[in-house]
Design a protein around this motif. Structure first.
Motif, PDB file in Angstrom:
ATOM      1  N   PHE A 145      70.498  21.841   5.830  1.00 39.56           N
ATOM      2  CA  PHE A 145      69.842  21.978   7.127  1.00 39.56           C
ATOM      3  C   PHE A 145      68.423  22.531   6.970  1.00 39.56           C
ATOM      4  O   PHE A 145      67.462  21.978   7.526  1.00 39.56           O
ATOM      5  CB  PHE A 145      70.694  22.896   8.004  1.00 39.56           C
ATOM      6  CG  PHE A 145      70.083  23.260   9.321  1.00 39.56           C
ATOM      7  CD1 PHE A 145      69.926  22.313  10.313  1.00 39.56           C
ATOM      8  CD2 PHE A 145      69.687  24.561   9.575  1.00 39.56           C
ATOM      9  CE1 PHE A 145      69.371  22.647  11.548  1.00 39.56           C
ATOM     10  CE2 PHE A 145      69.132  24.917  10.796  1.00 39.56           C
ATOM     11  CZ  PHE A 145      68.971  23.955  11.784  1.00 39.56           C
ATOM     12  N   LEU A 146      68.285  23.592   6.197  1.00 42.40           N
ATOM     13  CA  LEU A 146      66.966  24.203   6.008  1.00 42.40           C
ATOM     14  C   LEU A 146      66.052  23.310   5.169  1.00 42.40           C
ATOM     15  O   LEU A 146      64.856  23.180   5.468  1.00 42.40           O
ATOM     16  CB  LEU A 146      67.117  25.569   5.347  1.00 42.40           C
ATOM     17  CG  LEU A 146      67.763  26.670   6.193  1.00 42.40           C
ATOM     18  CD1 LEU A 146      67.943  27.938   5.367  1.00 42.40           C
ATOM     19  CD2 LEU A 146      66.920  26.971   7.436  1.00 42.40           C
ATOM     20  N   PRO A 151      58.619  21.310   6.347  1.00 38.96           N
ATOM     21  CA  PRO A 151      57.641  20.320   6.843  1.00 38.96           C
ATOM     22  C   PRO A 151      57.457  19.121   5.926  1.00 38.96           C
ATOM     23  O   PRO A 151      57.430  17.978   6.401  1.00 38.96           O
ATOM     24  CB  PRO A 151      56.357  21.153   6.969  1.00 38.96           C
ATOM     25  CG  PRO A 151      56.839  22.534   7.246  1.00 38.96           C
ATOM     26  CD  PRO A 151      58.104  22.693   6.438  1.00 38.96           C
ATOM     27  N   ALA A 152      57.349  19.358   4.621  1.00 39.53           N
ATOM     28  CA  ALA A 152      57.124  18.237   3.701  1.00 39.53           C
ATOM     29  C   ALA A 152      58.304  17.261   3.711  1.00 39.53           C
ATOM     30  O   ALA A 152      58.111  16.036   3.759  1.00 39.53           O
ATOM     31  CB  ALA A 152      56.882  18.772   2.292  1.00 39.53           C
ATOM     32  N   ALA A 153      59.528  17.791   3.673  1.00 37.47           N
ATOM     33  CA  ALA A 153      60.713  16.929   3.660  1.00 37.47           C
ATOM     34  C   ALA A 153      60.892  16.219   4.995  1.00 37.47           C
ATOM     35  O   ALA A 153      61.231  15.027   5.046  1.00 37.47           O
ATOM     36  CB  ALA A 153      61.952  17.762   3.334  1.00 37.47           C
ATOM     37  N   TYR A 154      60.669  16.933   6.080  1.00 37.41           N
ATOM     38  CA  TYR A 154      60.837  16.371   7.425  1.00 37.41           C
ATOM     39  C   TYR A 154      59.855  15.208   7.643  1.00 37.41           C
ATOM     40  O   TYR A 154      60.248  14.126   8.081  1.00 37.41           O
ATOM     41  CB  TYR A 154      60.602  17.467   8.457  1.00 37.41           C
ATOM     42  CG  TYR A 154      60.951  17.099   9.885  1.00 37.41           C
ATOM     43  CD1 TYR A 154      62.139  17.545  10.448  1.00 37.41           C
ATOM     44  CD2 TYR A 154      60.092  16.349  10.657  1.00 37.41           C
ATOM     45  CE1 TYR A 154      62.460  17.227  11.768  1.00 37.41           C
ATOM     46  CE2 TYR A 154      60.398  16.020  11.966  1.00 37.41           C
ATOM     47  CZ  TYR A 154      61.582  16.469  12.526  1.00 37.41           C
ATOM     48  OH  TYR A 154      61.887  16.144  13.825  1.00 37.41           O
ATOM     49  N   ASP A 155      58.579  15.439   7.331  1.00 37.53           N
ATOM     50  CA  ASP A 155      57.577  14.391   7.518  1.00 37.53           C
ATOM     51  C   ASP A 155      57.831  13.212   6.576  1.00 37.53           C
ATOM     52  O   ASP A 155      57.638  12.047   6.954  1.00 37.53           O
ATOM     53  CB  ASP A 155      56.174  14.960   7.271  1.00 37.53           C
ATOM     54  CG  ASP A 155      55.738  15.904   8.380  1.00 37.53           C
ATOM     55  OD1 ASP A 155      56.178  15.710   9.530  1.00 37.53           O
ATOM     56  OD2 ASP A 155      54.960  16.840   8.095  1.00 37.53           O
ATOM     57  N   PHE A 156      58.267  13.514   5.347  1.00 41.65           N
ATOM     58  CA  PHE A 156      58.557  12.438   4.389  1.00 41.65           C
ATOM     59  C   PHE A 156      59.673  11.539   4.912  1.00 41.65           C
ATOM     60  O   PHE A 156      59.589  10.308   4.807  1.00 41.65           O
ATOM     61  CB  PHE A 156      58.953  13.050   3.043  1.00 41.65           C
ATOM     62  CG  PHE A 156      59.216  12.036   1.966  1.00 41.65           C
ATOM     63  CD1 PHE A 156      58.175  11.472   1.259  1.00 41.65           C
ATOM     64  CD2 PHE A 156      60.518  11.646   1.661  1.00 41.65           C
ATOM     65  CE1 PHE A 156      58.406  10.522   0.262  1.00 41.65           C
ATOM     66  CE2 PHE A 156      60.767  10.709   0.679  1.00 41.65           C
ATOM     67  CZ  PHE A 156      59.707  10.139  -0.027  1.00 41.65           C
ATOM     68  N   ALA A 157      60.705  12.146   5.477  1.00 39.01           N
ATOM     69  CA  ALA A 157      61.822  11.360   6.011  1.00 39.01           C
ATOM     70  C   ALA A 157      61.377  10.488   7.186  1.00 39.01           C
ATOM     71  O   ALA A 157      61.822   9.340   7.320  1.00 39.01           O
ATOM     72  CB  ALA A 157      62.954  12.282   6.436  1.00 39.01           C
ATOM     73  N   TRP A 163      64.841   7.052   3.360  1.00 35.98           N
ATOM     74  CA  TRP A 163      65.053   8.490   3.173  1.00 35.98           C
ATOM     75  C   TRP A 163      65.517   9.147   4.467  1.00 35.98           C
ATOM     76  O   TRP A 163      66.278  10.118   4.439  1.00 35.98           O
ATOM     77  CB  TRP A 163      63.766   9.155   2.663  1.00 35.98           C
ATOM     78  CG  TRP A 163      63.573   8.951   1.197  1.00 35.98           C
ATOM     79  CD1 TRP A 163      62.737   8.056   0.584  1.00 35.98           C
ATOM     80  CD2 TRP A 163      64.250   9.634   0.142  1.00 35.98           C
ATOM     81  NE1 TRP A 163      62.849   8.149  -0.782  1.00 35.98           N
ATOM     82  CE2 TRP A 163      63.764   9.120  -1.081  1.00 35.98           C
ATOM     83  CE3 TRP A 163      65.206  10.655   0.108  1.00 35.98           C
ATOM     84  CZ2 TRP A 163      64.221   9.571  -2.319  1.00 35.98           C
ATOM     85  CZ3 TRP A 163      65.653  11.113  -1.129  1.00 35.98           C
ATOM     86  CH2 TRP A 163      65.172  10.574  -2.317  1.00 35.98           C
ATOM     87  N   HIS A 164      65.067   8.611   5.580  1.00 40.66           N
ATOM     88  CA  HIS A 164      65.534   9.116   6.872  1.00 40.66           C
ATOM     89  C   HIS A 164      67.037   8.864   7.022  1.00 40.66           C
ATOM     90  O   HIS A 164      67.790   9.717   7.497  1.00 40.66           O
ATOM     91  CB  HIS A 164      64.763   8.427   7.999  1.00 40.66           C
ATOM     92  CG  HIS A 164      64.849   9.132   9.299  1.00 40.66           C
ATOM     93  ND1 HIS A 164      64.296   8.630  10.464  1.00 40.66           N
ATOM     94  CD2 HIS A 164      65.437  10.303   9.668  1.00 40.66           C
ATOM     95  CE1 HIS A 164      64.522   9.468  11.456  1.00 40.66           C
ATOM     96  NE2 HIS A 164      65.225  10.484  10.998  1.00 40.66           N
ATOM     97  N   THR A 224      53.439  17.450  10.966  1.00 39.93           N
ATOM     98  CA  THR A 224      52.205  16.718  11.238  1.00 39.93           C
ATOM     99  C   THR A 224      52.448  15.287  11.709  1.00 39.93           C
ATOM    100  O   THR A 224      51.565  14.691  12.323  1.00 39.93           O
ATOM    101  CB  THR A 224      51.331  16.688   9.975  1.00 39.93           C
ATOM    102  OG1 THR A 224      52.082  16.090   8.895  1.00 39.93           O
ATOM    103  CG2 THR A 224      50.928  18.101   9.566  1.00 39.93           C
ATOM    104  N   SER A 225      53.634  14.742  11.425  1.00 40.42           N
ATOM    105  CA  SER A 225      53.913  13.367  11.835  1.00 40.42           C
ATOM    106  C   SER A 225      53.759  13.185  13.336  1.00 40.42           C
ATOM    107  O   SER A 225      53.298  12.140  13.809  1.00 40.42           O
ATOM    108  CB  SER A 225      55.328  12.960  11.410  1.00 40.42           C
ATOM    109  OG  SER A 225      55.438  12.916  10.011  1.00 40.42           O
TER     110      SER A 225
END
Length: 276
Positions: A145-146, A151-157, A163-164, A224-225
């Motif tokens: 979850f964390l 931010p980097a993982a969330y935006d990458f997905a 990956w999403h 940032t996405s």
């Protein structure tokens, strides 16, 4: 319907593979439920059939319906999607006691020739017992979850569709592990872990609260996405972020704390029964 909403629905098309897989799973479970209900009607009342299939439907709504398009545009919708996958789907599926009905629903020849050798592997069963231990399950769900909310993982997905999809798989599988020690679906051992389940739930709520509070009180967009992409709904990213944080904070806390109340009453009743 406004042009913004119409654009989301126009771009949406039901994913054939996922929709077919979910429908097939529901059919197999229903077939197996009817078979086992003949010999264990008390263990498999109708509400178990309803909860399991409702869980399957909720998976479809969260990641295969137009909601997925809204989640790409709005952080608040994305948090609803994650909440459904992690906090609603796993309890619904596990309350259906799915292991035996799914096996009974699969054609007998497939069960005997393909699945039986795997089911007899002791190391595989031991691996399953290991991952459903409370400490392991708690760490798996909360660290996942964390990690995906960095931010980097969330935006990458968000930027990479496959990956999403993998992110969704991570959320669903680790959350099933998390809820397993609480629900202990038959034929899992009926021995309950005991009072450890209270800190198990409360500490998970603290993790959820910490992330929610950070998103709610941060004075800049964390992901940032949602700033770089055009927002079709013209919602301020900070307002959207705070709305998502409130959804996580309020509903997420209820998801953890309401079961904690039930666990407390259950354990107190067991203590009272034991003393009597």
């Amino acid at each position: 319907m406004s042009p913004e909403y119409r654009a989301i629905f126009d771009d949406w098309s039901p994913p054939i593979f996922l929709t077919t897989a979910l429908l097939l799973t529901a059919i197999l479970y229903t077939r197996g439920w009817y078979a086992i209900r003949k010999t264990r009607p008390a263990l498999f009342p109708t509400w178990r059939l309803v909860t399991f299939n409702l869980g399957i439907a909720t998976i479809w709504v969260s990641i295969a319906s137009p909601m997925d398009g809204f989640a790409d545009a709005l952080l608040s919708a994305h948090m609803v999607e994650h909440l459904l996958l992690m906090s609603f789907v796993p309890p619904l599926l596990l309350l259906g006691y799915p292991q035996v009905p799914l096996l009974r629903g699969i054609p007998h020849v497939i069960t005997v020739r393909l699945l039986a050798p795997f089911l007899r592997m002791k190391w595989l069963r031991n691996l399953g017992h290991f991952f459903t231990k409370p400490v392991v399950a708690w760490l798996a769900m909360n660290l996942t979850f964390l990690a995906w909310h960095l931010p980097a993982a969330y935006d990458f997905a968000l930027e990479h569709e496959h990956w999403h999809e993998f992110e969704h798989i991570c959320f669903l599988t680790t959350s099933i592990l998390f809820w397993w020690p609480l629900i202990r679906p038959w034929p899992t051992s009926s021995r309950y872990p005991g009072w450890i389940m209270l800190p198990y739930l409360v500490l998970a709520d603290i993790v959820n609260t910490a992330l929610s509070a950070f998103l709610a009180f941060c004075d800049r967009p964390v992901y940032t996405s949602y700033v770089e992409r055009p927002n079709p709904f013209h919602i301020d990213p900070i307002a959207d972020q705070r709305a998502g944080a409130v959804i996580m904070w309020v509903l997420g806390s209820l998801i953890f704390l309401v079961p904690a109340v039930f666990v407390t009453f259950r354990l107190l009743h067991q203590e009272k029964t034991r003393r009597a």
